[in-house]
Design an enzyme around this catalytic site. Sequence first.
Site, PDB file in Angstrom:
ATOM      1  N   ARG A 145      84.160  68.967  71.389  1.00  0.00           N
ATOM      2  CA  ARG A 145      84.796  70.058  70.629  1.00  0.00           C
ATOM      3  C   ARG A 145      86.140  70.407  71.238  1.00  0.00           C
ATOM      4  NH1 ARG A 145      86.190  73.945  74.546  1.00  0.00           N
ATOM      5  NH2 ARG A 145      84.397  74.993  75.467  1.00  0.00           N
ATOM      6  N   GLU A 194      84.529  82.448  70.145  1.00  0.00           N
ATOM      7  CA  GLU A 194      85.396  82.729  71.299  1.00  0.00           C
ATOM      8  C   GLU A 194      86.859  82.394  70.986  1.00  0.00           C
ATOM      9  OE1 GLU A 194      83.897  82.022  75.374  1.00  0.00           O
ATOM     10  OE2 GLU A 194      85.703  80.826  75.655  1.00  0.00           O
ATOM     11  N   ARG A 220      86.615  76.411  66.572  1.00  0.00           N
ATOM     12  CA  ARG A 220      86.042  75.410  67.458  1.00  0.00           C
ATOM     13  C   ARG A 220      85.757  74.221  66.543  1.00  0.00           C
ATOM     14  NH1 ARG A 220      83.909  77.333  72.668  1.00  0.00           N
ATOM     15  NH2 ARG A 220      85.783  78.339  73.444  1.00  0.00           N
ATOM     16  N   CYS A 275      89.845  82.078  76.695  1.00  0.00           N
ATOM     17  CA  CYS A 275      89.342  81.936  78.064  1.00  0.00           C
ATOM     18  C   CYS A 275      90.201  80.897  78.792  1.00  0.00           C
ATOM     19  CB  CYS A 275      87.879  81.475  78.031  1.00  0.00           C
ATOM     20  SG  CYS A 275      87.198  81.186  79.675  1.00  0.00           S
ATOM     21  N   THR A 280      89.592  78.802  80.971  1.00  0.00           N
ATOM     22  CA  THR A 280      88.950  77.495  81.219  1.00  0.00           C
ATOM     23  C   THR A 280      89.305  76.490  80.131  1.00  0.00           C
ATOM     24  OG1 THR A 280      86.969  78.132  80.004  1.00  0.00           O
ATOM     25  CG2 THR A 280      86.906  78.396  82.403  1.00  0.00           C
ATOM     26  N   ARG A 296      85.917  70.168  75.287  1.00  0.00           N
ATOM     27  CA  ARG A 296      84.704  69.957  76.087  1.00  0.00           C
ATOM     28  C   ARG A 296      83.960  68.797  75.450  1.00  0.00           C
ATOM     29  NH1 ARG A 296      79.431  71.532  77.835  1.00  0.00           N
ATOM     30  NH2 ARG A 296      78.819  72.442  75.834  1.00  0.00           N
ATOM     31  N   ARG A 355      75.536  71.919  82.550  1.00  0.00           N
ATOM     32  CA  ARG A 355      75.016  73.119  81.862  1.00  0.00           C
ATOM     33  C   ARG A 355      73.593  72.846  81.412  1.00  0.00           C
ATOM     34  NH1 ARG A 355      79.806  75.473  77.741  1.00  0.00           N
ATOM     35  NH2 ARG A 355      81.381  75.656  79.345  1.00  0.00           N
ATOM     36  N   GLU A 398      76.404  77.330  77.295  1.00  0.00           N
ATOM     37  CA  GLU A 398      76.875  77.922  78.538  1.00  0.00           C
ATOM     38  C   GLU A 398      75.903  78.995  79.022  1.00  0.00           C
ATOM     39  OE1 GLU A 398      80.563  80.092  78.220  1.00  0.00           O
ATOM     40  OE2 GLU A 398      81.138  79.527  80.254  1.00  0.00           O
TER      41      GLU A 398
HETATM   42  P1  ADP Z   1      81.017  75.255  73.813  1.00  0.00           P
HETATM   43  O1  ADP Z   1      80.718  73.831  74.030  1.00  0.00           O
HETATM   44  O2  ADP Z   1      81.585  75.453  72.460  1.00  0.00           O
HETATM   45  O3  ADP Z   1      81.815  75.796  74.931  1.00  0.00           O
HETATM   46  P2  ADP Z   1      78.254  76.005  74.459  1.00  0.00           P
HETATM   47  O4  ADP Z   1      78.224  75.370  75.804  1.00  0.00           O
HETATM   48  O5  ADP Z   1      77.695  77.391  74.372  1.00  0.00           O
HETATM   49  O6  ADP Z   1      79.698  76.132  73.834  1.00  0.00           O
HETATM   50  O7  ADP Z   1      77.495  75.034  73.475  1.00  0.00           O
HETATM   51  C1  ADP Z   1      77.425  75.347  72.103  1.00  0.00           C
HETATM   52  C2  ADP Z   1      76.259  74.666  71.441  1.00  0.00           C
HETATM   53  O8  ADP Z   1      76.486  73.273  71.437  1.00  0.00           O
HETATM   54  C3  ADP Z   1      74.933  74.887  72.142  1.00  0.00           C
HETATM   55  O9  ADP Z   1      73.920  75.075  71.179  1.00  0.00           O
HETATM   56  C4  ADP Z   1      74.691  73.589  72.866  1.00  0.00           C
HETATM   57  O10 ADP Z   1      73.324  73.300  73.023  1.00  0.00           O
HETATM   58  C5  ADP Z   1      75.329  72.594  71.896  1.00  0.00           C
HETATM   59  N1  ADP Z   1      75.713  71.345  72.548  1.00  0.00           N
HETATM   60  C6  ADP Z   1      76.607  71.161  73.522  1.00  0.00           C
HETATM   61  N2  ADP Z   1      76.689  69.867  73.873  1.00  0.00           N
HETATM   62  C7  ADP Z   1      75.809  69.208  73.089  1.00  0.00           C
HETATM   63  C8  ADP Z   1      75.424  67.847  72.960  1.00  0.00           C
HETATM   64  N3  ADP Z   1      75.982  66.878  73.694  1.00  0.00           N
HETATM   65  N4  ADP Z   1      74.484  67.545  72.036  1.00  0.00           N
HETATM   66  C9  ADP Z   1      73.931  68.501  71.260  1.00  0.00           C
HETATM   67  N5  ADP Z   1      74.255  69.793  71.331  1.00  0.00           N
HETATM   68  C10 ADP Z   1      75.184  70.150  72.233  1.00  0.00           C
HETATM   69  N1  IOM Z   2      84.314  80.308  78.411  1.00  0.00           N
HETATM   70  C1  IOM Z   2      83.608  81.458  78.801  1.00  0.00           C
HETATM   71  N2  IOM Z   2      82.608  81.803  77.858  1.00  0.00           N
HETATM   72  N3  IOM Z   2      83.118  81.471  80.196  1.00  0.00           N
HETATM   73  C2  IOM Z   2      83.823  80.635  81.145  1.00  0.00           C
HETATM   74  C3  IOM Z   2      82.855  82.843  80.554  1.00  0.00           C
HETATM   75  C4  IOM Z   2      82.638  83.061  82.048  1.00  0.00           C
HETATM   76  O1  IOM Z   2      81.587  82.555  82.565  1.00  0.00           O
HETATM   77  O2  IOM Z   2      83.472  83.741  82.634  1.00  0.00           O
END
Ligand code: ADP
Ligand code: IOM
Length: 344
Positions: A112, A211, A215, A257, A259, A266, A295, A300
Amino acid sequence: MTYPTFTKEHKSLMAKYLTKDIFDQLKDKKTQNGFTIEDVINSGVKNPDSGIGAYAGDSESYKTFALLFDPIIEEYHHFAQDDTHQSDLNPDHLNAPTSDDLDKYIVSTRIRVGRNLADFPLGPAISDEQRDAVEKIVSNALNSLDGDLSGTYYPIDGMSKKDSEQLIEDHFLFKAGDRFLETAGLNRNWPMGRGIYHNKDKTFLVWINEEDQLRIISMQKGGNIKEVFTRLTTAISKLEEKMEFSFNKHLGYITSCPTNLGTAMRASVHIKVPNLSKNMEIFKRITDKHHLQIRGIDGEHSQSKGGIYDISNKRRLGVSEVQCVQDMYDGVVELIKAEKELSI
Ligand code: ADP
Ligand code: IOM
């Protein structure tokens, strides 16, 4: 506002770098959108377990509050104040051959990027009317896509609880009520203006007004990382024809953010490595070597389940998109090799 009280539990980079002296230099500053240092740090002050704990309300925040953001950016991305960011979204530059092993160990792949519109404040400082306007601009643009990318936009307002829970459980949709986003001001007027667009197969998805304002997500089962990246880059260039994203030469794509600055990318796999999960030292040695983050599988701040982890690139600024995916690919190949050795 007075200098916040940080406890031993406050682990974020914000808590590390916001000294009383820096706070005093920033406490009377405001961006044109009215964003203050109090707004920047609220999420990290209220959530001691934040990794970063600081959010920008607009691209100006990164300049106005540079005394805090610069050291955070430097430590997280290993990116200095005079470095410039460079982009490379050409899938031909990625060296990521498919293999039976990748398909065996990788449950799913997702890449993403975050994007925000050049003419609006970021989510933490946006008004309700502006958020609704962003939803309209982005959903109209998405509704005009064709071929593999054509799909439907589903606003959260009006979606049944059952449908949204199913989409979250299947890893397609963001969770409601995230406490980090709540305290960053990102859940104001929930659920208005938020939603998800996806194609029929749910291999191309766009979250609106989470966020970041967009996305843009490409995902599928298995380990064909190049195919996922190619779909994503095609979608990004189609969307770029229809809207201007917030970008500058130093920080790349601007995100709420720090990051996510730079590529805002990501690239992750859900990978089944039960043996490595019992040998965290080896696991972490490999992920550190390839600049990867571990993760849990529900996003996250979540935990791993059944020896399955979410492994993704950590660096996003000062490295190209191709390099972000390459970091992840190379690391994953080495993780699979180590997992196989541990199973003998
Ligand atoms: P972001 O990647 O947008 O920073 P998150 O880490 O919260 O946010 O992940 C968002 C959603 O994407 C979560 O439901 C997570 O389980 C899903 N996700 C992330 N990576 C994968 C993957 N490789 N395969 C399937 N689902 C994924
Ligand atoms: N990207 C954001 N959600 N995360 C880094 C928050 C934090 O843990 O400070």
